[in-house]
Structures are given as structure tokens and as C-alpha cells.
Design a protein around this motif. Sequence first.
Motif, short mmCIF file in Angstrom:
data_model
loop_
_atom_site.label_atom_id
_atom_site.label_comp_id
_atom_site.label_asym_id
_atom_site.label_seq_id
_atom_site.Cartn_x
_atom_site.Cartn_y
_atom_site.Cartn_z
N UNK A 104 -31.30 2.27 8.32
CA UNK A 104 -30.58 1.21 7.58
C UNK A 104 -30.87 1.53 6.02
N UNK A 105 -30.12 1.79 5.20
CA UNK A 105 -30.37 1.78 3.83
C UNK A 105 -29.62 0.92 2.83
N UNK A 106 -30.22 0.00 2.19
CA UNK A 106 -29.66 -1.24 1.45
C UNK A 106 -30.44 -1.28 0.37
N UNK A 107 -30.05 -0.93 -0.89
CA UNK A 107 -30.59 -0.84 -2.21
C UNK A 107 -31.68 0.12 -2.06
N UNK A 108 -32.80 -0.33 -2.40
CA UNK A 108 -33.96 0.73 -2.38
C UNK A 108 -34.83 0.43 -1.02
N UNK A 109 -34.05 -0.31 -0.14
CA UNK A 109 -34.93 -0.53 1.27
C UNK A 109 -34.27 0.61 2.23
N UNK A 110 -35.36 1.24 2.81
CA UNK A 110 -34.99 2.03 4.12
C UNK A 110 -35.80 1.54 5.09
N UNK A 111 -35.09 1.66 6.40
CA UNK A 111 -36.05 1.09 7.61
C UNK A 111 -35.13 1.23 8.93
N UNK A 112 -35.95 1.19 9.98
CA UNK A 112 -34.96 1.35 11.34
C UNK A 112 -33.98 0.22 11.64
N UNK A 113 -33.01 0.65 12.33
CA UNK A 113 -32.13 -0.58 12.82
C UNK A 113 -32.06 -0.26 14.48
N UNK A 114 -31.68 -1.20 15.14
CA UNK A 114 -31.48 -1.12 16.78
C UNK A 114 -30.32 -2.11 17.02
N UNK A 115 -29.90 -2.12 18.16
CA UNK A 115 -28.80 -2.83 18.57
C UNK A 115 -28.93 -4.50 18.30
N UNK A 116 -27.78 -5.18 17.86
CA UNK A 116 -27.44 -6.32 17.41
C UNK A 116 -28.32 -6.28 15.95
N UNK A 117 -27.97 -5.37 15.09
CA UNK A 117 -28.48 -5.21 13.68
C UNK A 117 -27.36 -5.99 12.88
N UNK A 118 -27.70 -6.97 11.97
CA UNK A 118 -26.71 -7.75 11.37
C UNK A 118 -27.14 -7.96 9.89
N UNK A 119 -26.67 -7.50 8.83
CA UNK A 119 -26.87 -7.54 7.45
C UNK A 119 -25.56 -8.16 6.57
N UNK A 120 -25.92 -9.05 5.67
CA UNK A 120 -24.95 -9.24 4.62
C UNK A 120 -25.38 -8.83 3.26
N UNK A 121 -24.55 -7.96 2.71
CA UNK A 121 -24.86 -7.27 1.33
C UNK A 121 -23.95 -7.84 0.46
N UNK A 122 -24.26 -8.13 -1.09
CA UNK A 122 -23.60 -8.56 -2.07
C UNK A 122 -22.92 -7.64 -2.88
N UNK A 123 -22.64 -8.07 -4.14
CA UNK A 123 -21.73 -7.31 -4.85
C UNK A 123 -22.50 -6.09 -5.42
N UNK A 124 -21.74 -5.00 -5.25
CA UNK A 124 -22.12 -3.61 -5.71
C UNK A 124 -23.81 -3.16 -5.23
N UNK A 125 -24.17 -3.65 -4.17
CA UNK A 125 -25.60 -3.39 -3.57
C UNK A 125 -25.02 -2.04 -2.74
N UNK A 126 -25.66 -0.85 -3.03
CA UNK A 126 -25.51 0.39 -2.17
C UNK A 126 -25.82 0.09 -0.97
N UNK A 127 -25.49 0.60 0.24
CA UNK A 127 -25.72 0.50 1.71
C UNK A 127 -25.03 1.73 2.37
N UNK A 128 -25.76 1.81 3.63
CA UNK A 128 -25.32 3.02 4.42
C UNK A 128 -26.25 2.86 5.68
N UNK A 129 -25.52 3.13 6.96
CA UNK A 129 -26.46 3.19 8.31
C UNK A 129 -26.32 4.40 8.67
N UNK A 130 -27.19 5.32 9.15
CA UNK A 130 -27.22 6.43 9.72
C UNK A 130 -27.93 6.49 11.09
N UNK A 131 -27.09 6.99 12.38
CA UNK A 131 -27.66 7.28 13.52
C UNK A 131 -27.96 8.69 13.66
N UNK A 132 -29.38 9.12 13.27
CA UNK A 132 -29.57 10.63 13.74
C UNK A 132 -29.37 11.16 15.02
N UNK A 133 -28.61 12.35 14.85
CA UNK A 133 -28.37 13.10 16.16
C UNK A 133 -27.40 12.76 16.88
#
Length: 303
Positions: A61-90
Motif C-alpha cells: 500500500x502506498x498512501x502519501x509517503x507511507x509504504x507498507x504491506x497489506x493483506x486481505x480485509x485491508x480497509x483505508x480512508x483517504x482524504x482530499x488530494x492524498x496520493x495513493x496506490x495498491x500494488x500486488x507484485x507478481x
Amino acid sequence: MTTNQQNTSQPSSYSATREQIILPGGMSYLIRRDDYPNPICIWNYHPEWEIHYIPEGQGFAYVGDYVGPFKSDHLVLTGTNLPHNWITPGAPSLPGRDLVLQFDADALMNIRNVCPEFDIIYRLRMLAQRGVEVVGPQASEIGAKILRLHAKQGSGGLSLFLEILNDIEAAGQKRLLASEHFISFYNEMSDKRHRRIDQAIQILQSNPRTQMNEVAEAVRLEPSAFSRAFKRLTGMNFSDYSRSVRVWRARTMLAESDIAVTDVCFEAGFNNLSNFNRYFKMETGLTPRAYRTAARIRGKSML
């Protein structure tokens, strides 16, 4: 996040892309279910708030300057203009990996005097600003309501939408994601110096090899003034931030491509392999080769 050697499954730019969101007519929110990979699933931002739920899957999970792993039942709230992305390698394909719930929080807050139910959005604004993850069993419980809201296809879902927001506020286990330093500069874009540091970060993300004097010249600041402003607004000196960007870029290439580790080193902006190995391990706890192996193990476990 394109380079000449990166594969097409990676985000297309190291600078966040604005996602254009059009809410359905007569609706307070948009909810959809996205497959992964998806052209929309890139490093992006938008004025609308977003609740992102991944029922099954794992990755980064990439949220602002945060980078960390996520797993099933991952739930995030992001606000105005906060950059984000979720990548599943492979993962070649994960149908319906992402539930995405988006809404114009500013518009809803503006009518809270008429519809006091929307006061919940006002109360959540400080959490949304930095991005907040709900952890523990409550993430699964809220996620089940998001699945129900999606199944309604826009019919009579407003009360369930509000219930989801209230559940996020009430959840006992939450953690903020983006740092205060990151948000401080994103929230004060009207200040000229903030805009210049934002531009500097975009330059650095596009080309991590860029030296401080070059960036300072590009944003029309004296190097000494630029250095002070950069440290004040990001919480890091330029060299440390530059190194973090290069490591972040390398992590993405290692996880998402078959580029040789030596080539990753130079593509990410490092000048020699020994520095690359040392700084990469300092920031991730793993050597580049071990990191790639771990990413591939995670990817195979999804097949």
C-alpha cells in the motif's frame, strides 16, 4: 512509473496522476469494483475522498509517503488530494480485487447544517487528511457493508453509506498512514514556497539522479534557502529524501519487473552497487535480491 525497461504492470509515472471522478447523477457517492491490474489503479490523487477495501489479496500500500504491506480485509480512508496506490507484485490478474467508494466530502460537509447526518464527514476530516487504516476484525465487518453497498447498485444505499462512515469513526483499532510532514506541505499549497517544494519533489520523483543545486535552480530558489525550506516542509534533508525516493523506485522495479539487480541500481538513480545495497538494506531490512525473492513468494501465493 515508466522507465525504458519497466514492464507495463507498473504505475505509469513517479508523479501522481489526477483521477477524474464523475459521481452518478443524483448520488452522493460512487462505488465500483475494480479488477487488478487496472488502468485506473495507478499512483493517483483526486479531490474526492475514497474508502478502499480489498477483501482478498496482498501486496504493498502506498498512501502519501507511507509504504507498507497489506493483506486481505485491508480497509483505508483517504482524504482530499492524498496520493495513493495498491500494488500486488507478481499477480497476472485478480478479478474484483478492489472495492472503491468515492464521494465529494466538501460538498457533503457544506450541507451538514441541513442534513446533520453528514456531520460524520466533518468529524473524520483529520483522519482522512493523513489516510487512516482500520485494522482488526472491524475492517472485515465494515468491508462486508461495503460489499452490500456495492450490491445495491445505487438503490437506497445512503443510510448504509453513512453507517460505513460512522463505523470507521467508531473503530477501536486504527492507524494513520501519511506523515504529518507530508501533509503539512500538501495542505498549504497556496504558499509559494510550498508550491516550489512540491515542484521539487515532482522533479526528484521523475529523475532521482537530479542534484540539489539543479532542483533549486529549477524552482528558482537559492540552494541554501531551498535546503532550509525542503527540510522544514518534508522533515528530511534533501539527500535523505532523494535516497528514499531512489530506494522506493528500486523496490517497485524489483517487485514488478525482471530487470537485473545491477540495472535496477542505476535505473533507480544510484551511482554504484555497493551504495545501492547498503542504503536499500538500511531502509528495507533486506538486500535487493532478498527483497525480490520475498515479493515473488508473495506473488506465487496468490496464484
